[in-house]
Design an enzyme around this catalytic site. Structure first.
Site, PDB file in Angstrom:
ATOM      1  N   GLU A  93       0.489  -1.648   0.072  1.00 42.17           N
ATOM      2  CA  GLU A  93      -0.358  -0.276  -0.085  1.00 42.17           C
ATOM      3  C   GLU A  93       0.879   1.539   0.164  1.00 42.17           C
ATOM      4  O   GLU A  93       0.406   2.193   0.862  1.00 42.17           O
ATOM      5  CB  GLU A  93      -0.814   0.219   1.360  1.00 42.17           C
ATOM      6  N   GLY A 172     -11.457   0.667   1.931  1.00 40.02           N
ATOM      7  CA  GLY A 172     -12.784  -0.167   1.755  1.00 40.02           C
ATOM      8  C   GLY A 172     -12.307  -1.349   0.892  1.00 40.02           C
ATOM      9  O   GLY A 172     -11.752  -1.478   0.318  1.00 40.02           O
TER      10      GLY A 172
END
Length: 191
Positions: A93, A172
């Site tokens: 990430e 999400g």
């Protein structure tokens, strides 16, 4: 990926970037490469941004539940402090890290480390995300993965946000994002 054999014995580092949309398998590929490095008896350290607690507070976890232990950090400079005497460094990430992440990766590669970075190359608006464009520009190897468009089954390069909100960072899963091909992304964002 072909890597030249090093017959001189000196350590040579490089940067590998794995990028793509949501649900394209970036984390899965990162985990696969890191596990193979461990099988080769290389010393591996793995980092993720502290804000990513979707599946686990510590482990990096792929959408299909593969996991590997990591160290959550809130500042990319900490990687330099925590990654001493290692052969391979994994970073997941990367789009969520601060502006120094590219410089940190270059320093590590210059030290002789293999640096494997995974992250979203575009945000939900289809714009370059965080430091990923800079990491892509300095990478020695780039792997762009694709998801499958939920509308038509073609390759998907875009992460379409189904939920409300206009902040760039909104953690999400399938409840908030869908992978879409260019056509269906354009249709949904321009209707």
């Amino acid at each position: 990926m072909f890597i030249e054999p090093n017959l001189t014995g000196e350590r040579r580092g490089w940067i590998e970037v794995i990028c793509g949309s949501m649900f394209s398998g970036k984390t899965e590929e990162l985990i696969r490469r890191l596990k193979r490095a461990r099988i080769a008896n290389l010393k591996v350290e793995i980092f993720k941004p502290g804000i990513d607690i979707r599946y686990d507070e510590v482990n990096i976890v792929s959408h299909d539940s593969n996991a590997i232990h990591s160290t959550p950090i809130d500042n990319s400079q900490k990687i330099l402090l925590l990654a001493q005497d290692v052969d391979v460094i994994g970073i997941d990430e990367a789009q969520f890290f601060d502006d120094e992440i590219t410089h940190v990766c270059q320093q590590l590669a210059n030290r002789g480390c293999r640096v494997i970075v995974a992250g979203l190359d575009m945000d939900y608006l289809g714009k370059p995300f965080g430091q990923m464009p800079y990491l892509l520009s300095v990478a020695d190897y780039i792997t762009k993965l694709h998801a499958i468009c939920v509308e038509c089954g073609n390759i998907a390069s875009f992460s379409y946000r189904t939920g409300a909100g206009d902040q760039q960072v909104l953690l999400g899963e399938k409840d908030v994002y869908q992978p879409l091909c260019r056509k269906h992304y354009f249709d949904k964002t321009h209707s």
